[in-house]
Motif scaffolding. Structure first.
Motif, PDB file in Angstrom:
ATOM      1  N   CYS B  76       0.808  -1.177   0.002  1.00 29.36           N
ATOM      2  CA  CYS B  76       0.004   0.189   0.001  1.00 29.36           C
ATOM      3  C   CYS B  76       0.922   1.232  -0.030  1.00 29.36           C
ATOM      4  O   CYS B  76       0.520   2.061  -0.704  1.00 29.36           O
ATOM      5  CB  CYS B  76      -0.939   0.140   1.188  1.00 29.36           C
ATOM      6  SG  CYS B  76      -2.000  -1.178   1.100  1.00 29.36           S
ATOM      7  N   CYS B  96      -5.573   2.808  -0.830  1.00 27.07           N
ATOM      8  CA  CYS B  96      -4.280   2.395  -0.015  1.00 27.07           C
ATOM      9  C   CYS B  96      -4.013   3.098   1.241  1.00 27.07           C
ATOM     10  O   CYS B  96      -3.296   2.609   2.250  1.00 27.07           O
ATOM     11  CB  CYS B  96      -2.971   2.395  -0.914  1.00 27.07           C
ATOM     12  SG  CYS B  96      -3.188   1.195  -2.116  1.00 27.07           S
ATOM     13  N   GLN B 105      -0.315  -0.897   6.097  1.00 24.53           N
ATOM     14  CA  GLN B 105       0.096  -0.436   5.105  1.00 24.53           C
ATOM     15  C   GLN B 105       1.550  -0.695   4.706  1.00 24.53           C
ATOM     16  O   GLN B 105       1.817  -0.576   3.316  1.00 24.53           O
ATOM     17  CB  GLN B 105      -0.325   1.292   4.971  1.00 24.53           C
ATOM     18  CG  GLN B 105      -1.519   1.510   4.984  1.00 24.53           C
ATOM     19  CD  GLN B 105      -2.019   2.975   5.578  1.00 24.53           C
ATOM     20  OE1 GLN B 105      -0.979   3.636   5.409  1.00 24.53           O
ATOM     21  NE2 GLN B 105      -3.309   3.009   5.803  1.00 24.53           N
ATOM     22  N   MET B 110      -1.503  -5.106  -2.945  1.00 21.87           N
ATOM     23  CA  MET B 110      -2.473  -4.953  -3.728  1.00 21.87           C
ATOM     24  C   MET B 110      -3.079  -6.398  -4.200  1.00 21.87           C
ATOM     25  O   MET B 110      -4.350  -6.522  -4.199  1.00 21.87           O
ATOM     26  CB  MET B 110      -1.905  -4.288  -5.059  1.00 21.87           C
ATOM     27  CG  MET B 110      -1.413  -2.814  -5.008  1.00 21.87           C
ATOM     28  SD  MET B 110      -2.958  -1.767  -4.357  1.00 21.87           S
ATOM     29  CE  MET B 110      -3.148  -2.004  -2.733  1.00 21.87           C
ATOM     30  N   ASN B 113      -4.969  -8.176  -1.398  1.00 19.28           N
ATOM     31  CA  ASN B 113      -6.323  -7.515  -0.923  1.00 19.28           C
ATOM     32  C   ASN B 113      -7.152  -8.093  -1.980  1.00 19.28           C
ATOM     33  O   ASN B 113      -8.305  -8.278  -1.742  1.00 19.28           O
ATOM     34  CB  ASN B 113      -6.399  -6.015  -1.303  1.00 19.28           C
ATOM     35  CG  ASN B 113      -7.278  -5.078  -0.436  1.00 19.28           C
ATOM     36  OD1 ASN B 113      -8.060  -4.287  -0.790  1.00 19.28           O
ATOM     37  ND2 ASN B 113      -7.778  -5.579   0.613  1.00 19.28           N
ATOM     38  N   SER B 123      -9.424  -1.738  -2.061  1.00 20.38           N
ATOM     39  CA  SER B 123      -8.650  -1.490  -3.189  1.00 20.38           C
ATOM     40  C   SER B 123      -9.254  -1.775  -4.414  1.00 20.38           C
ATOM     41  O   SER B 123      -9.082  -1.405  -5.562  1.00 20.38           O
ATOM     42  CB  SER B 123      -7.250  -1.644  -2.994  1.00 20.38           C
ATOM     43  OG  SER B 123      -7.089  -3.558  -3.163  1.00 20.38           O
TER      44      SER B 123
END
Lengths: 163, 299
Positions: B76, B96, B105, B110, B113, B123
């Motif tokens: 993130c 993020c 974070q 990515m 998630n 996201s």
């Protein structure tokens, strides 16, 4: 049971080597194998931030990191914040501002505040509350913690300005 | 936590072989912010954990003529620390900034998630709004799936046994475009979306008319939802509050939320309308080059 592996990383400036199983978290290894008990186990699911350490300079919750992931990494814990027994600005500000009661969350807050002040030496109250949102405290109501970080930031800026 | 083997391959082909050989008894580890807790509670008990953080392809974060490549293991903070993403793919940076706290974070990825495939993943609506495609690698041919078609049910997705998500590819941003992601939670930070909305708006040169738009909704259906008809109906309309409100009203009609501790279905429907309107207005303002009064996690 899976075999133990030899892992080495830099811990508070010194190279350490230890045996661990893949299932052991960084927090378990820090506390039980390396006997650094400053980082606390609060929730063990990443919500409370009491186990916050710096991993390659970034704040992380060590309960959600496997020790085997840390091979060759740089790890900094609460134990490295004071220098030769002298508290740093953040620690002193927590003490002077009574920004703790039971103290379990304090190591995590201090490590997280160190990361904040490294990234942003002049944070607003809003910045502080946002950056510390991953650290929970059930005693203080947060205001004293926020004020302690503001005070530490000011002292650190004064020290920097004075050279 | 149960005992498992750990492997951190350096090549994508090694990772795919390990995954294929594990016969469904392996889990991929990126940030670990979901997986490690899922293993601790016993929800997943894989025999093998494959750490994908040493795979160069999954750490890629770069722009080329195809657009923006976001490796599945990219964290993130790398997204919002990258000025070109914050400027041009703003919805993704917005999302993020509000996934967990700063510590989460630092680690959460990515791809993680998306592959957890939660209906409320922050996201995912942002990725859908920005037209992202999942690049999936496995024993067979590499394939691409639009992000809106990736999740199939809560916790389920289109990945077949032996396949892994390598990257999310976002097309280049058109001129006069802007995007935004926002969610409603009862607190200021550190919570799961009651409703989350991502939107991207492209304006005509006059900056008054919508040329194209994409609206995506989170936490209001079993999977993150691309509001296709709502998005298409925005093309050619004036970029006004009335248009945004009408889109919000239309979005309310397509959601199928549940009642739970975070809100009732009726409340979520209502909030869907409110957020779609606000997020479209914010994305439009950004498309005009205006600064919006929004600070991630603080409104």
């Amino acid at each position: 049971m899976s075999d133990k592996q030899v892992i080495s990383f830099e811990l508070n400036g010194e190279c350490v080597e230890f045996l661990c199983e893949p299932r052991q978290t960084l927090l378990e290894v820090l506390r039980d194998t390396l006997h650094l008990t400053g980082s606390k186990e609060g929730c063990s699911n990443g919500n409370c931030g009491a186990c916050t350490v710096l991993l390659d300079g970034r704040p992380v919750v060590s309960c959600l990191v496997l020790a085997v992931e840390c091979e060759d990494a740089r790890v900094r814990t609460i134990e490295s914040v004071a220098c030769d027994g002298a508290l740093d600005e953040v620690q002193s500000a927590f003490l002077e501002g009574a920004a703790l009661q039971c103290g379990i969350c304090t190591p995590g807050f201090i490590v997280q505040a160190e990361a904040l002040l490294d990234a942003n030496p002049n944070p607003s109250e809003d910045d502080i509350r946002f950056y510390l949102a991953g650290n929970l405290c059930r005693c203080t109501g947060y205001d004293k913690i926020v004020r302690a970080v503001q005070s530490a930031a000011e002292k650190r800026r004064e020290a920097t300005a004075a050279g | 936590m149960h005992a498992f083997e750990y492997s951190a391959p350096h090549s994508l082909s090694d990772a795919v072989s390990l995954l294929s050989q594990a016969n469904g008894n392996a889990k991929l580890l990126a940030g670990g912010t979901d997986l490690i807790d899922q293993m601790r509670t016993g929800r997943f008990r894989p025999a093998l954990v494959i750490d994908v953080k040493k795979l160069a392809e999954l750490n890629l974060l770069e722009f080329d003529s195809d657009g923006l490549h976001v490796g599945a293991a990219v964290t993130c903070y790398r997204i919002y620390d990258e000025p070109d993403i914050a400027n041009d793919y703003t919805a993704l940076a917005d999302a993020c900034h509000i996934i967990g706290g700063v510590q989460i974070q630092s680690r959460a990825s990515m791809g993680g998630n998306l592959c957890n495939s939660g209906p409320a993943a922050d996201s995912t609506p942002a990725m859908i709004a920005l037209g992202g495609h999942c690049v999936i690698v496995g024993p067979g041919e590499t394939r691409q799936v639009p992000v809106e078609d990736f999740c199939t049910a809560p916790g389920k997705n289109v990945l077949e046994r032996g396949e892994l998500l390598a990257e999310i590819l976002f097309p280049p941003r058109p001129a006069n475009s802007g995007s935004h992601y926002r969610r409603l939670i009862p607190r200021n930070e550190m919570d799961i979306a009651v409703v989350g909305v991502g939107a991207s708006v492209e304006l005509d040169e006059d900056k008054q008319t919508i040329k194209s738009a994409r609206v995506a909704l989170g936490a209001v259906a079993p999977t993150p939802l691309f509001a296709k008809d709502v998005s298409e109906s925005l093309a050619g309309k004036s970029a006004t509050d009335e248009t945004f409100a009408a889109a919000g009203e239309a979005a309310r009609q397509i959601v199928s939320p549940i009642d739970d501790m975070r809100g009732t279905a009726d409340y979520r429907k209502h909030i869907t309308g409110v957020l779609v309107k606000r997020v479209l207005a914010a994305a439009t303002a950004r498309a005009r080059g205006e600064t919006i009064n929004y600070k991630a996690g603080r409104d």
